[in-house]
Design an enzyme around this catalytic site. Structure first.
Site, mmCIF file in Angstrom:
data_model
loop_
_atom_site.group_PDB
_atom_site.id
_atom_site.type_symbol
_atom_site.label_atom_id
_atom_site.label_comp_id
_atom_site.label_asym_id
_atom_site.label_seq_id
_atom_site.Cartn_x
_atom_site.Cartn_y
_atom_site.Cartn_z
ATOM 1 N N ARG A 1 -4.500 0.589 -14.551
ATOM 2 C CA ARG A 1 -3.722 1.359 -13.588
ATOM 3 C C ARG A 1 -2.379 1.711 -14.221
ATOM 4 N NH1 ARG A 1 -7.839 1.869 -11.728
ATOM 5 N NH2 ARG A 1 -8.658 1.421 -9.643
ATOM 6 N N GLY B 1 9.412 5.377 5.803
ATOM 7 C CA GLY B 1 8.477 4.532 5.062
ATOM 8 C C GLY B 1 9.033 4.037 3.739
ATOM 9 N N TYR C 1 -9.638 10.091 1.609
ATOM 10 C CA TYR C 1 -8.176 10.193 1.581
ATOM 11 C C TYR C 1 -7.725 11.152 0.479
ATOM 12 C CZ TYR C 1 -3.431 8.749 0.302
ATOM 13 O OH TYR C 1 -2.100 8.741 -0.027
#
Length: 319
Positions: free
Chosen positions: A219, A23, A146
């Site tokens: 963020r 990934g 999650y």
């Protein structure tokens, strides 16, 4: 230089299994493992090993016989995907992690490095997020299934260390970005999604780009190569029960982020905020002192430089 030699020796005779090694983050972890002299790196792919199934996990352990497991594999997505498939995100991540750690302990694996997620933090965690605040509330609703599934690996790591003396450590990376990220509009996170929108709008000559939310949330982002360095530093040097943040210590509002991406990608039109769409967690920024204290990790990449490299990679590879 002595540090590099030391880390080379650390990896030279260890068999490493990197789940999720094919990934985005995994590809950099594997690249850096090779640079550090790791000779036996096993990367299970989903078509060969479905890590939600215990039989596949056992077969993986038999096939790879790892001394050390870096568990990066996760079923992930942005806000939209998490809202549509909360059950999948909960079940797949929980079953994968919990069974893998349990079987790794039974198999006699020397060390297990579990990768959690910043989504595990409570929705209203005081900024900067300190690791000790991780249990002080419920996560942001859209990604709680999650986040909590991944957070169970912290509970498990601590319990297995306490009862069995199993060397499992738990790291909490903040949102990642960089070359090789997922730019699929259905499942991508905010940075690749905005890069793609801005580049496509610029090519089509559109005068505006629509962005989710109102731009007010903040963020923190960690460049993917920095994240890989942090994970390997912890693999080599950290053997404790405390969760550890991996971040850059740089907090930016979504509004400033969108404007920076527009500027760097050459989009000169207008950004339109779709306030009917969710903002997600109000603020997100990590306290990154523990990683430096425990295993000497500090992020190196300046945010704008990381964004430039990411945009450049996407320009060259999207065709």
């Amino acid at each position: 230089m002595s540090e590099m030699i030391g880390s080379g020796n650390f990896w030279q005779n260890r068999r490493v299994c990197v789940t999720g090694g094919a990934g985005f983050l995994g590809s950099f972890v594997v690249q850096k493992l090779r640079e550090r002299g790791a000779r036996e790196i096993f990367i299970p792919t989903i078509d060969q090993y479905n890590l939600v199934q215990q039989d596949d996990i056992n077969r993986l352990l038999e096939d790879s016989k790892p001394d050390l497991i870096i568990h990066l594999a996760a079923h992930v997505g942005g806000i939209g995907a998490n809202r549509e498939h909360p059950a999948d995100f909960f079940y797949d991540n929980l079953m994968m992690g919990v069974q893998l750690m349990h079987q790794a302990w039974k198999f006699g694996v020397e060390k297990f490095v579990a990768i959690g997620t910043v989504c595990a933090y409570p929705k209203f965690t005081p900024v900067p997020f300190k690791e000790d605040d991780i249990w002080s509330g419920y996560p942001e609703e859209t990604n709680a299934p999650y986040g909590l599934a991944k957070k169970m690996l912290l509970v498990q790591a601590q319990a297995y260390r306490q009862q069995y003396g199993f060397n499992a450590v738990f790291l909490l990376p903040v949102n990642l970005y960089g070359p090789r990220d997922n730019f699929n509009p259905r499942s991508s996170h905010v940075i690749p999604a905005l890069i793609r929108k801005c580049l496509e709008a610029q090519e089509r000559g559109d005068t505006e780009v629509v962005v989710w939310g109102d731009g007010s949330p903040t963020r923190e982002f960690l460049y993917v190569e920095d994240a890989a360095e942090g994970i390997l530093a912890a693999s080599e040097r950290y053997n404790g029960s405390d969760p550890v943040n991996l971040g850059s210590g740089y907090e930016i509002s979504i509004k400033d982020l969108a404007e920076m991406i527009a500027r760097l990608s050459g989009f000169t039109g207008k950004l339109v905020w779709d306030t009917s769409k969710p903002n997600g967690q109000p603020r997100r920024g990590l306290d990154v002192t523990r990683a430096e204290q425990y295993f000497g990790f500090r992020a190196q990449t300046i945010f704008e430089e990381g964004l430039r490299r990411t945009i450049e990679w996407y320009r060259q590879n999207r065709k």
